[in-house]
Write an enzyme that holds these catalytic residues in place. Sequence first.
Site, short mmCIF file in Angstrom:
data_model
loop_
_atom_site.label_atom_id
_atom_site.label_comp_id
_atom_site.label_asym_id
_atom_site.label_seq_id
_atom_site.Cartn_x
_atom_site.Cartn_y
_atom_site.Cartn_z
CD GLU A 19 -3.21 -1.00 2.00
OE1 GLU A 19 -3.25 -0.10 2.85
OE2 GLU A 19 -4.13 -1.81 1.83
CD GLU B 269 -3.75 -5.99 3.07
OE1 GLU B 269 -4.64 -5.27 3.56
OE2 GLU B 269 -2.54 -5.75 3.17
O1 AHR Z 1 -5.49 -5.85 6.92
C1 AHR Z 1 -5.44 -4.65 7.64
C2 AHR Z 1 -4.75 -3.53 6.89
O2 AHR Z 1 -5.51 -3.19 5.77
C3 AHR Z 1 -3.39 -3.82 6.30
O3 AHR Z 1 -2.36 -3.67 7.23
C4 AHR Z 1 -3.27 -2.81 5.22
O4 AHR Z 1 -2.43 -3.23 4.18
C5 AHR Z 1 -4.70 -2.56 4.80
O5 AHR Z 1 -5.00 -1.23 4.73
#
Ligand code: AHR
Length: 507
Positions: free
Chosen positions: A173, A309
């Site tokens: 990110e 994610e």
């Molecule tokens: O999964 C929780 C968070 O969500 C992670 O650390 C991040 O990459 C995303 O914003």
Amino acid sequence: MARLVINPDHKVSRINKEIYGHFSEHLGRCIYEGIYVGENSPIPNENGMRTDVVEALKKIQIPVLRWPGGCFADEYHWKDGIGPKEGRKKMINTHWGGVIEDNSFGTHEYFELCRQLGCEAYVNGNLGSGTVQEMSEWVEYMTFDGLSPMSTLRKENGHEEPWDVRFFGVGNENWGCGGNMNPDYYANEYRRYQTYVRDYKNPDHEGESSILKICSGPNVDDYEWTEEVLKTLFHHCEDRFHGNLDGLSLHYYVHPEGWKIKGGATDFDEKVWYKTLSKAFYMDELVTRHGEIMDRFDPEKKVGLIVDEWGTWYTVEPGTNPGFLYQQNTIRDALVAGITLNIFNKHSDRVKMANLAQMVNVLQSVILTEGADMILTPTYHVFDLYKEHQDADLVDSCIDSEEIGLDEEYKVPNLTESVSVAADGSMCITLTNASVDTAYPIEASIVGHGVKSVAGEIVSGEMHEMNTFEEPEMVTVKPFEAVEITADGLSLTVPPCAVIRLSVELQ
Ligand code: AHR
């Protein structure tokens, strides 16, 4: 009556087992307590890993585990997590609850966990606050077999042999918690950092690299990020950049009431049920549209879209640390999982890996723990049903569906499906029914084959049903017997709020 047509002889793409991957971050009680309790814990463990959790995860055949973050990755300095534990640095986990991170779970412990799970490693490097040298030395420490400062250090710390790092993420990110970069700036940084992520096991670059590099991709619908990053990566590199870029990540979470309010994990009505599921269906548009941009740069689909994610993200459970992201899991989460995994299967020509966030005690977990107790969530049971798809071939299929729901804006298809054929010829059909109250009869025609046998399993229940520490078996996998073999294929009726797997032996 809905018609499902399957052509088992028309193979579309391989469903990489990594689509069934997981994610574990140094966040709340995911690693500490949820997985790692330390060698001296009264909770039964092997080398510090909870035996109950590892055994349950092995049953669903975890193929790959991403670690150490997430946002944590871009603040993680790997040298803090090696060597004698008493000497390891203690630090603040600034992103997640401001708690003390004692670094007792580090590189050696992660690979021990992967060994126990029998899964591949996906290590996420620190580009946001780490140096090129630091990233390069981590890769040397983990993977170099010969004589070098880092391999010597690894051996001094008790691990003679190098480990396999199948996937390496170059930042996380980086448009946000990984450094707030612009896409072209990040892409140039990616080019620089990845240069020093050496492939020690395949120095001549013959065939496939032994370490596949993943670039930090867009947040949700940030198509500009995808476009700009790929433009910068491929600029002057059309012929030679492949091999240095194996995947582009995509992050997308389902927040029923939006990012700020989110909404409760267990307290929702029918309207919010459909709203949540319509947000799960949005994954289809995201992978399609990011995939279309990727197609322009990489028409041969050598670079995977890595949805590393995904999952539901609700308001935390009352009384828990807001930074720990602990939430319950109901039949609604089972539907989100079933629908999303069917979407990934259908896009498996481009989606090469996906990692549910997160494995234990954080967001849409498959396992929740409380002290020495552990429960399996409805999402766990969906992963159990779908595991037959791992490394099978997606085959052509299509189902009649109709739009259902209470609000015009949040209508969803009532039924979804995906179908695969494994190397041994067995066929796996997974189906979801999003309706809260209606069962649907389905007639399945299987082109060119009769059916020798069929066995079904189901996860279903009233939309709020969940497992608790008091009632851990409220939602489980049950046999599904409402299916018959017909002259054309199969006939079945799918109950409301259901995720089903049919295992079919073809003639
Ligand atoms: O999964 C929780 C968070 O969500 C992670 O650390 C991040 O990459 C995303 O914003």
